[in-house]
Design an enzyme around this catalytic site. Sequence first.
Site, PDB file in Angstrom:
ATOM      1  N   THR A 110      -7.958 -48.263  16.455  1.00  0.00           N
ATOM      2  CA  THR A 110      -7.477 -47.713  17.555  1.00  0.00           C
ATOM      3  C   THR A 110      -6.335 -46.670  17.394  1.00  0.00           C
ATOM      4  O   THR A 110      -6.223 -46.465  16.225  1.00  0.00           O
ATOM      5  CB  THR A 110      -6.614 -49.168  17.888  1.00  0.00           C
ATOM      6  OG1 THR A 110      -5.387 -49.297  16.966  1.00  0.00           O
ATOM      7  CG2 THR A 110      -7.574 -50.359  18.027  1.00  0.00           C
ATOM      8  N   ASP A 111      -5.929 -46.289  18.431  1.00  0.00           N
ATOM      9  CA  ASP A 111      -4.829 -45.476  18.473  1.00  0.00           C
ATOM     10  C   ASP A 111      -3.370 -46.279  18.504  1.00  0.00           C
ATOM     11  O   ASP A 111      -3.609 -47.573  18.456  1.00  0.00           O
ATOM     12  CB  ASP A 111      -4.623 -44.528  19.631  1.00  0.00           C
ATOM     13  CG  ASP A 111      -4.220 -43.202  19.398  1.00  0.00           C
ATOM     14  OD1 ASP A 111      -3.046 -43.145  18.498  1.00  0.00           O
ATOM     15  OD2 ASP A 111      -4.417 -42.067  20.181  1.00  0.00           O
ATOM     16  N   PHE A 112      -2.308 -45.684  18.289  1.00  0.00           N
ATOM     17  CA  PHE A 112      -1.282 -46.405  18.077  1.00  0.00           C
ATOM     18  C   PHE A 112      -0.853 -47.281  19.399  1.00  0.00           C
ATOM     19  O   PHE A 112      -0.807 -46.450  20.433  1.00  0.00           O
ATOM     20  CB  PHE A 112       0.032 -45.599  17.906  1.00  0.00           C
ATOM     21  CG  PHE A 112       0.001 -44.971  16.115  1.00  0.00           C
ATOM     22  CD1 PHE A 112       0.703 -45.911  15.391  1.00  0.00           C
ATOM     23  CD2 PHE A 112      -0.642 -43.863  15.831  1.00  0.00           C
ATOM     24  CE1 PHE A 112       0.551 -45.332  13.911  1.00  0.00           C
ATOM     25  CE2 PHE A 112      -0.459 -43.415  14.757  1.00  0.00           C
ATOM     26  CZ  PHE A 112      -0.268 -44.092  13.734  1.00  0.00           C
TER      27      PHE A 112
END
Length: 168
Positions: A110-112
């Site tokens: 995932t992204d942050f």
Amino acid sequence: DPYLAGELVAKETLGVQSQGLIVTLKHLAMNDFENSRTNTAIKLDERMLHELELQAFEKGIQRGHAGAIMCAYSRISQSDTGLDTYSCGNNLLLNTIARGELGFRGWILTDFGAVHRLSDLLYGVDSAMPNGNVAGIRDEPNPGNLADPPFNANVFAAGASFPQSTPG
């Protein structure tokens, strides 16, 4: 141009990974702008998704043998019901399409802040970037719905690997 993007992604992925690095294709899918990207819901059908967005990912996976994919912040609505799912918890996108149709065998991260629910971690994501979203990861409204999780090729990621060969 989806065709040109695919041609460039495949060759760049091969080149970078030939140097022993792992390429992360991002953001899958429909991450078309920065403003309000964590609050955006996009309605499109699977045909549009394939025609507009997935060609570069397909070539990066199948010809470039990318080692990783990063899912997007956006929510994708797949029907007229108005129900939508964040990209990082979207079973159709991550499992049916990426791991199934496109044959992706690498790592999905995932992204942050792109994980919103516990179930997001069960629908294809191998690891989540730290810090969660502003509200943090929330339990499902009905935790009983996770009794038979749809574990797939993700290991919580023991199965992630390069497809059939090393990069490059």
